[in-house]
Design a protein around this motif. Structure first.
Motif, PDB file in Angstrom:
ATOM      1  N   THR A  45      14.773-135.760  -6.431  1.00  0.00           N
ATOM      2  CA  THR A  45      16.119-136.166  -6.836  1.00  0.00           C
ATOM      3  C   THR A  45      16.086-136.750  -8.242  1.00  0.00           C
ATOM      4  N   ASN A  47      18.474-138.987  -8.924  1.00  0.00           N
ATOM      5  CA  ASN A  47      19.170-140.256  -8.723  1.00  0.00           C
ATOM      6  C   ASN A  47      18.215-141.451  -8.691  1.00  0.00           C
ATOM      7  N   THR A 191      18.988-127.995   2.237  1.00  0.00           N
ATOM      8  CA  THR A 191      20.237-128.758   2.203  1.00  0.00           C
ATOM      9  C   THR A 191      20.043-130.088   1.462  1.00  0.00           C
ATOM     10  N   ASN A 192      21.150-130.665   1.030  1.00  0.00           N
ATOM     11  CA  ASN A 192      21.142-131.923   0.280  1.00  0.00           C
ATOM     12  C   ASN A 192      21.058-133.094   1.260  1.00  0.00           C
ATOM     13  N   ASN A 195      23.549-135.962   0.675  1.00  0.00           N
ATOM     14  CA  ASN A 195      24.968-135.586   0.583  1.00  0.00           C
ATOM     15  C   ASN A 195      25.892-136.600   1.252  1.00  0.00           C
ATOM     16  N   GLU A 198      27.717-139.562  -0.585  1.00  0.00           N
ATOM     17  CA  GLU A 198      28.915-139.369  -1.393  1.00  0.00           C
ATOM     18  C   GLU A 198      30.196-139.680  -0.629  1.00  0.00           C
ATOM     19  N   ARG A 210      26.885-138.484  -8.483  1.00  0.00           N
ATOM     20  CA  ARG A 210      26.636-137.286  -7.672  1.00  0.00           C
ATOM     21  C   ARG A 210      25.252-137.409  -7.052  1.00  0.00           C
ATOM     22  N   LYS A 212      22.247-136.176  -4.989  1.00  0.00           N
ATOM     23  CA  LYS A 212      21.661-134.897  -4.595  1.00  0.00           C
ATOM     24  C   LYS A 212      20.148-135.051  -4.475  1.00  0.00           C
ATOM     25  N   ASN A 214      16.555-133.075  -2.324  1.00  0.00           N
ATOM     26  CA  ASN A 214      15.972-132.112  -1.389  1.00  0.00           C
ATOM     27  C   ASN A 214      14.613-132.642  -0.930  1.00  0.00           C
TER      28      ASN A 214
END
Length: 226
Positions: A45, A47, A191-192, A195, A198, A210, A212, A214
């Motif tokens: 990520t 983030n 898939t995230n 997710n 959010e 945002r 995100k 994996n």
């Protein structure tokens, strides 16, 4: 979490059988295997700053050996406990960096094809996995009040409610004798897994709003088949 895991165990156990069948002149043999191993887990990520963590897994699988074609198939379930560290700080204004330790439990339904490089001794394994996982849990509850680096006001507890249903892909190899094989596998989350963050109206001041990520996992283990 416990109810879902019990349901998955029951489903996987119903799949595991041992029998022999004839199809034309070929013997198609069905068996079952018990597998276990150690893992290296991470979330890719932008983030957060993450550090790969250790874990372990174990599971059951049913296997179909089809002698006259170039692959076999297997399906089953495995349970795992993984750890991951995310960089944070002890309080909102602190300049001291500290990795926050989390753990995650998961149950995976697995369907794999096994390409026969050397039949009965060496295969390339690949296929999808459907995963149900827990939220992120603190290994050290004293870190609940920490804050996540790259953000001004995002707390360590804010990011624990990750997505709990995920689809993964796996590729790896198995090598050994007929009934005992060593396995190495790489798992990637399609898939995230972040997710769900959010939907929680988190304070993303100072960072990317945002979310995100994996998941990735390296698995080193063995399987005993019957």
């Amino acid at each position: 979490m416990k109810k879902q895991l019990v349901l998955l165990v029951v489903i996987a156990t119903c799949f595991v059988t041992t029998n022999f069948a004839q199809k034309g002149n070929y013997r198609i043999s069905n068996g079952f295997g018990i597998n276990g191993g150690i893992t290296k887990f991470d979330i890719t990520t932008n983030n957060f700053v993450t550090k790969q963590g250790d874990g372990f897994l174990g599971g059951l699988s049913a296997m179909v050996d089809i002698p006259h074609i170039w692959y076999n198939i297997s399906y089953g379930m495995q349970l795992s406990e993984s750890t991951i560290e995310i960089l944070g700080r002890p309080d909102i204004a602190s300049t001291e960096d500290s990795f926050i330790e989390y753990k995650m439990f998961a149950a995976q339904l697995v369907f794999l094809g096994h390409i026969k490089v050397i039949p009965k001794y060496f295969t390339i394994d690949l296929g999808p996995m459907l995963q149900y996982n827990s939220k992120l849990e603190f290994k050290n509850k004293d870190q609940k009040g920490y804050y996540i680096n790259n953000y001004t006001n995002l707390s360590a507890e804010d990011i624990t409610n990750i997505s709990q249903f995920n689809l993964n892909g796996a590729i790896g190899a198995s090598v050994g004798i007929k009934n005992v094989k060593l396995k190495a596998q790489y798992l990637y989350g399609f898939t995230n897994i972040l997710n769900k963050l959010e939907d929680q109206e988190l304070d993303a001041t100072g960072g990317n709003a945002r979310f995100k990520g994996n998941q990735t996992m390296l698995i080193f283990g063995a399987i005993v088949s019957f």
